[in-house]
Write an enzyme that holds these catalytic residues in place. Sequence first.
Site, PDB file in Angstrom:
ATOM      1  N   LYS A  38     -12.852   2.139  -3.024  1.00  0.00           N
ATOM      2  CA  LYS A  38     -13.242   1.638  -1.706  1.00  0.00           C
ATOM      3  C   LYS A  38     -12.408   2.343  -0.653  1.00  0.00           C
ATOM      4  O   LYS A  38     -11.229   2.067  -0.471  1.00  0.00           O
ATOM      5  CB  LYS A  38     -13.050   0.126  -1.562  1.00  0.00           C
ATOM      6  CG  LYS A  38     -13.810  -0.417  -0.333  1.00  0.00           C
ATOM      7  CD  LYS A  38     -13.207  -1.668   0.255  1.00  0.00           C
ATOM      8  CE  LYS A  38     -12.160  -1.405   1.302  1.00  0.00           C
ATOM      9  NZ  LYS A  38     -12.648  -0.756   2.545  1.00  0.00           N
ATOM     10  N   GLY A  46      -1.596   0.723   1.811  1.00  0.00           N
ATOM     11  CA  GLY A  46      -1.891   0.165   3.119  1.00  0.00           C
ATOM     12  C   GLY A  46      -0.781  -0.751   3.593  1.00  0.00           C
ATOM     13  O   GLY A  46       0.396  -0.552   3.276  1.00  0.00           O
ATOM     14  N   SER A  47      -1.164  -1.783   4.331  1.00  0.00           N
ATOM     15  CA  SER A  47      -0.190  -2.638   5.001  1.00  0.00           C
ATOM     16  C   SER A  47       0.318  -3.763   4.103  1.00  0.00           C
ATOM     17  O   SER A  47      -0.341  -4.158   3.135  1.00  0.00           O
ATOM     18  CB  SER A  47      -0.818  -3.251   6.255  1.00  0.00           C
ATOM     19  OG  SER A  47      -1.788  -4.219   5.897  1.00  0.00           O
ATOM     20  N   THR A  56      -2.062  -6.976   4.053  1.00  0.00           N
ATOM     21  CA  THR A  56      -3.228  -6.785   3.188  1.00  0.00           C
ATOM     22  C   THR A  56      -2.814  -6.808   1.717  1.00  0.00           C
ATOM     23  O   THR A  56      -3.530  -7.352   0.867  1.00  0.00           O
ATOM     24  CB  THR A  56      -3.935  -5.460   3.518  1.00  0.00           C
ATOM     25  OG1 THR A  56      -4.322  -5.468   4.899  1.00  0.00           O
ATOM     26  CG2 THR A  56      -5.185  -5.276   2.663  1.00  0.00           C
ATOM     27  N   ALA A  57      -1.655  -6.238   1.408  1.00  0.00           N
ATOM     28  CA  ALA A  57      -1.165  -6.245   0.026  1.00  0.00           C
ATOM     29  C   ALA A  57      -0.927  -7.671  -0.464  1.00  0.00           C
ATOM     30  O   ALA A  57      -1.239  -7.994  -1.615  1.00  0.00           O
ATOM     31  CB  ALA A  57       0.121  -5.435  -0.078  1.00  0.00           C
ATOM     32  N   GLU A  78       1.395   0.707  -2.711  1.00  0.00           N
ATOM     33  CA  GLU A  78       2.197   1.637  -1.897  1.00  0.00           C
ATOM     34  C   GLU A  78       1.994   1.210  -0.462  1.00  0.00           C
ATOM     35  O   GLU A  78       0.917   1.381   0.107  1.00  0.00           O
ATOM     36  CB  GLU A  78       1.748   3.085  -2.138  1.00  0.00           C
ATOM     37  CG  GLU A  78       2.760   4.099  -1.627  1.00  0.00           C
ATOM     38  CD  GLU A  78       2.542   4.471  -0.171  1.00  0.00           C
ATOM     39  OE1 GLU A  78       3.268   3.908   0.683  1.00  0.00           O
ATOM     40  OE2 GLU A  78       1.670   5.294   0.098  1.00  0.00           O
ATOM     41  N   GLU A 132       6.901  -1.541  11.370  1.00  0.00           N
ATOM     42  CA  GLU A 132       6.221  -0.254  11.295  1.00  0.00           C
ATOM     43  C   GLU A 132       5.213  -0.113  12.435  1.00  0.00           C
ATOM     44  O   GLU A 132       4.320  -0.936  12.598  1.00  0.00           O
ATOM     45  CB  GLU A 132       5.503  -0.111   9.954  1.00  0.00           C
ATOM     46  CG  GLU A 132       4.865   1.250   9.764  1.00  0.00           C
ATOM     47  CD  GLU A 132       4.199   1.384   8.401  1.00  0.00           C
ATOM     48  OE1 GLU A 132       4.365   2.436   7.769  1.00  0.00           O
ATOM     49  OE2 GLU A 132       3.515   0.433   7.981  1.00  0.00           O
TER      50      GLU A 132
END
Length: 487
Positions: free
Chosen positions: A181, A234-235, A238-239, A256, A384
Amino acid sequence: MSTHLTTVAGVAVDTRHFIGGERIASTETFTDVSPIDGSVLAEISRGTAMEAAAAVAAAKAAFPAWAATPRAERARLLHAIADGVERRLEELALVETTDNGALLRSHRRGVMPRVAHNFRFFANWLLELDHEDFTTRGHTNHVTWDPAGPCVLITPWNAPLMLATWKVAPALAAGDTVVLKPAEWSPLTASLLADIAAEAGLPAGVLNVVQGYGSEVGDPLTAHPDVRRISFTGSVPTARHIAASAAANLTPLSLELGGKSPLLVFADADLDLAAGLAVEQYDNAGQVCLAATRILVEAPVAEEFTRRFTEKAAALRQGDPREESTDIGPTIHPRQLEKIDGFVRRALEAGARAVIGGHRGEGQYYVPTLLTDVRQDSEIVQEEVFGPVLTLQTFEDEDEAVRLANDTRFGLAATVATGDAERAARVTARLVAGTVWVNCFFVRDLKAPFGGSRHSGVGREGGTWSFDFYCDVKNTVTAPKGFKDHG
């Protein structure tokens, strides 16, 4: 031309999903826009739980045959995909630049060749993957890497194809099947990859591509009970969501995530080199997870370092990423631009000073920025930004440098500039980071482990570490006797 084809930079791209070797359209679409000029590139099929289920079913059906495919044949097909990437390198570079705004010269010279290398490296590593047998009280231990099953790979927008194939290549080499995705802000080269893989002869269902939003298609993918591995870049928020979704099935995760990496500049460093390393952090408009956005400089040389930095930064050219002379392109999306600008505005309101930049440019561009007079506990130092924004702080000694460097919730990377080899060894041993560079930046080898500490991620990939994740590692213990003699 089919209504499901769009032409981007002269290249035809299919806007449908790729599931079980076929193109599948959704009833609804989402709009893909170029960050260069805001032009609409395509209406992309917008996946739902139905497409997610179909993709996982296709991957599950294809898994037994692919897992049983001999290593040499899997490796041959991966090399064939790499051949296809190389044949279409210019097309891939043009489409990616148009879709995500990164420099065309970088895509041509570095990024797309790296895409091909991802496939070749893991194809070759697969053929060398081995663990020497060892004995325990006369019993033989034999370690194998068995294919795990269908994998869901969710990839980011800042280096779409390179980071996608960093996951796809080892998963396929391991004998797993894949549902990819891509990020909705830059989906086009993932569609081209599906074409390339099919043309290379990859069996139907081994690689599937599903497009759409995380809440609509990502959630049903990560919660699916037939998925055996999930890899995400990603962020952190979201993780956390993905991890909670995967928890019900105990699906192993590789994450990651973000970074707030430091660049430590000691007084004995080559200051010209150090200033060059700092300016390099503006690469890809600062949209790089590994970027050393926190510059920490030993106080006696801070003024001279800043002078050299500003001179080098002034030479950067921001503009159209398709032009050879451009050094910094646009921000990926208006939402990301607003996020970057918000970080800087709040920092300035809190007392930070902009040495350079500190404001938007025209269109979707943010001017390269260096902020000083920032507190260690401030948002701009701790969070970040993911844009061309750096901070500069000073330190008095080695202990303070390490303390400041480690004083965030992240731990992805760090860079050290020093002329003292013994100091380099002392400092790097104390830094919390998955990767540390000394007097260099962004030198990466696929044989090396890659990943982050703390909130920068879970797990390591690269070389055998990738196979450890994408496989079920098995140890078979055999007794020295007990077999019948059939001779």
